[in-house]
Enzyme design. Structure first.
Site, PDB file in Angstrom:
ATOM      1  N   ASN A  47     115.829  40.004  43.901  1.00 18.00           N
ATOM      2  CA  ASN A  47     116.124  40.386  42.479  1.00 18.00           C
ATOM      3  C   ASN A  47     114.744  40.499  41.593  1.00 18.00           C
ATOM      4  OD1 ASN A  47     118.577  40.465  42.326  1.00 18.00           O
ATOM      5  ND2 ASN A  47     118.575  38.074  42.047  1.00 18.00           N
ATOM      6  N   HIS A 133     128.738  36.256  34.041  1.00 17.07           N
ATOM      7  CA  HIS A 133     128.580  34.998  35.360  1.00 17.07           C
ATOM      8  C   HIS A 133     129.263  34.540  35.548  1.00 17.07           C
ATOM      9  CE1 HIS A 133     126.060  32.815  37.354  1.00 17.07           C
ATOM     10  NE2 HIS A 133     125.305  34.070  37.909  1.00 17.07           N
ATOM     11  N   GLU A 175     126.138  39.912  29.206  1.00 20.54           N
ATOM     12  CA  GLU A 175     125.154  40.199  29.572  1.00 20.54           C
ATOM     13  C   GLU A 175     124.776  41.380  29.427  1.00 20.54           C
ATOM     14  OE1 GLU A 175     125.593  39.435  34.197  1.00 20.54           O
ATOM     15  OE2 GLU A 175     127.246  38.752  34.178  1.00 20.54           O
ATOM     16  N   SER A 179     124.751  42.389  37.056  1.00 22.55           N
ATOM     17  CA  SER A 179     124.019  41.395  37.942  1.00 22.55           C
ATOM     18  C   SER A 179     124.696  42.266  39.151  1.00 22.55           C
ATOM     19  CB  SER A 179     124.122  39.908  38.441  1.00 22.55           C
ATOM     20  OG  SER A 179     125.602  39.333  38.702  1.00 22.55           O
ATOM     21  N   ASP A 204     123.391  36.912  28.179  1.00 22.14           N
ATOM     22  CA  ASP A 204     122.807  36.617  29.473  1.00 22.14           C
ATOM     23  C   ASP A 204     121.607  38.062  29.713  1.00 22.14           C
ATOM     24  OD1 ASP A 204     121.743  36.176  32.179  1.00 22.14           O
ATOM     25  OD2 ASP A 204     123.459  34.815  32.077  1.00 22.14           O
ATOM     26  N   HIS A 207     118.667  39.747  33.929  1.00 20.63           N
ATOM     27  CA  HIS A 207     118.935  40.961  34.894  1.00 20.63           C
ATOM     28  C   HIS A 207     118.016  42.260  34.157  1.00 20.63           C
ATOM     29  CE1 HIS A 207     120.452  39.844  38.984  1.00 20.63           C
ATOM     30  NE2 HIS A 207     121.532  39.213  37.732  1.00 20.63           N
ATOM     31  N   LYS A 236     114.327  36.735  38.263  1.00 19.81           N
ATOM     32  CA  LYS A 236     114.373  38.524  38.307  1.00 19.81           C
ATOM     33  C   LYS A 236     112.628  39.230  38.243  1.00 19.81           C
ATOM     34  CE  LYS A 236     118.602  37.187  38.002  1.00 19.81           C
ATOM     35  NZ  LYS A 236     119.031  34.921  38.434  1.00 19.81           N
TER      36      LYS A 236
END
Length: 383
Positions: A47, A133, A175, A179, A204, A207, A236
């Protein structure tokens, strides 16, 4: 069933379904290459999206922090573990992301758990995207709040759930970049009905932060949305580890009183905070723009060459090659490893049954020849 029998049965079930997780010790697991012993593979499972884990300025900042502060923090932030390095990072993060306050956590998992646990009360309803997540979904399921999950990225399903009466408060959870699928949430379309319903929004952006948006400010900045709670992580694009919660002054003060993960955990080492600060300055500057452009070039190069492969429709550094069957995913990962490429097979319960995949992750550290070589190997292995 006794404890040993229960443990043995659970492991046997994982082995039978080919979902047993195994750790592999490596000498180097970030950046362009992964090394284990004397072997080296081109690394497409990290990541470390911008290659900052190996950046000389970030490494030097950690080393200087260790010389100045030592290698540990010595306690929780409420006792002796909150240093000037932590404070500087929090202030800079808040300024960069446009929030009054930022609070540091030891991991993204801890940050998500802390926020949910501190906020949730009986009668509350937390409405989460189905693919949020595991840390978020687990935290709500273990709290006093009711958990409702809406169909992935479906604003119609979200609106329907927000229309239902609730005796307590409502928190919508999603998110920025997902992910496992690499797709992005329609944040503007999610924020509008959330605000209309008087609910709060938690995003969240593990990423997305550092990779998307102007100056790498992330998915919310790109969408023109300011959620009440923004979670960013440093493992990340930042190339380090840890996380932060961005929020209002009042909510930060509330979390300092009631977030047990802050109160009862040793704080991240000050040297780590100093390294994250160095990474942030790179992300926010011209070099960050160069690295993000290089990453986008690599993403486009892979997608241009993979038209005949079952890649998901992802515009991000996460490029899932969905094969469905667990055994097929494992065999494909093994075949690629034999050809010099480190790519992990992702299987349930990390993804839904029947959607096993190779999770290809790209980095600015990759060269064009890395992408071309991977494409050649994928076409051979997928025939």
């Amino acid at each position: 069933m006794s404890w040993p029998e229960r443990v043995a049965a659970a492991l046997a079930l994982r082995r039978k379904s080919q979902t047993l997780r195994v750790r592999t010790p490596v000498r180097q697991g970030c950046g362009r290459f992964l090394t284990r012993g004397e072997q080296r593979w081109r690394n497409f499972s990290s990541n470390d999206y911008l290659g900052l884990s190996q950046h000389p300025a970030v490494v030097a900042a950690w080393q200087e922090g260790a010389r100045r502060y030592g290698v540990g923090s010595g306690g929780s932030g409420h006792i002796t573990g909150y240093s000037e390095a932590h404070r500087r990072l929090e202030l800079r993060l808040a300024q960069w992301l446009g929030y009054p306050r930022a609070l540091l956590f030891i991991s993204g998992f801890a940050a998500n758990h802390a926020v949910i646990s501190a906020l949730a009360q009986r009668g509350d309803r937390f409405i989460a995207d189905r693919l949020s997540h595991a840390s978020l979904l687990e935290a709500v399921s273990q709290s006093q709040a009711e958990l409702r999950r809406f169909a992935h990225n479906s604003t119609a399903a979200l609106r329907h759930m927000l229309e239902k009466p609730c005796t307590g408060q409502r928190l919508v959870i999603t998110e920025g970049v997902f992910s496992m699928d690499g797709d992005s949430a329609p944040l503007a379309a999610i924020a509008a009905p959330t605000r209309e319903a008087g609910a709060w929004l938690l995003v969240d952006d593990a990423h997305g932060a550092g990779v998307t948006g102007e100056a790498g400010r992330g998915s919310c900045a790109q969408a023109g949305v300011t959620p009440e709670l923004l979670i960013v992580t440093f493992g990340k694009a930042f190339g380090v580890s840890g996380a932060a919660v961005l929020c209002s002054e009042a909510l930060a003060d509330y979390l300092l009183q009631f977030a047990r993960h802050l109160i009862y955990s040793t704080a991240m080492p000050p040297a780590q905070a100093q390294a994250i600060s160095a990474a942030l300055e790179i992300l926010a500057g011209e070099e960050g723009e160069t690295l993000r452009a290089r990453l986008q070039d690599n993403i486009q190069r892979l997608r241009n060459g993979a038209a005949a492969l079952p890649l998901a429709a992802s515009p991000t550094a996460i490029q899932p090659l969905i094969v469905g069957d667990n055994a097929v995913a494992l065999a494909l990962a093994d075949s690629l490893r034999e050809r010099g490429f480190w790519v992990n097979a992702i299987r349930p319960p990390a993804v839904s049954p029947g959607s096993a995949r190779l999770r290809l992750t790209l980095s600015a550290a990759h060269c064009p020849e890395d992408i071309d070589a991977l494409l050649e190997a994928l076409h051979v292995c997928c025939e």
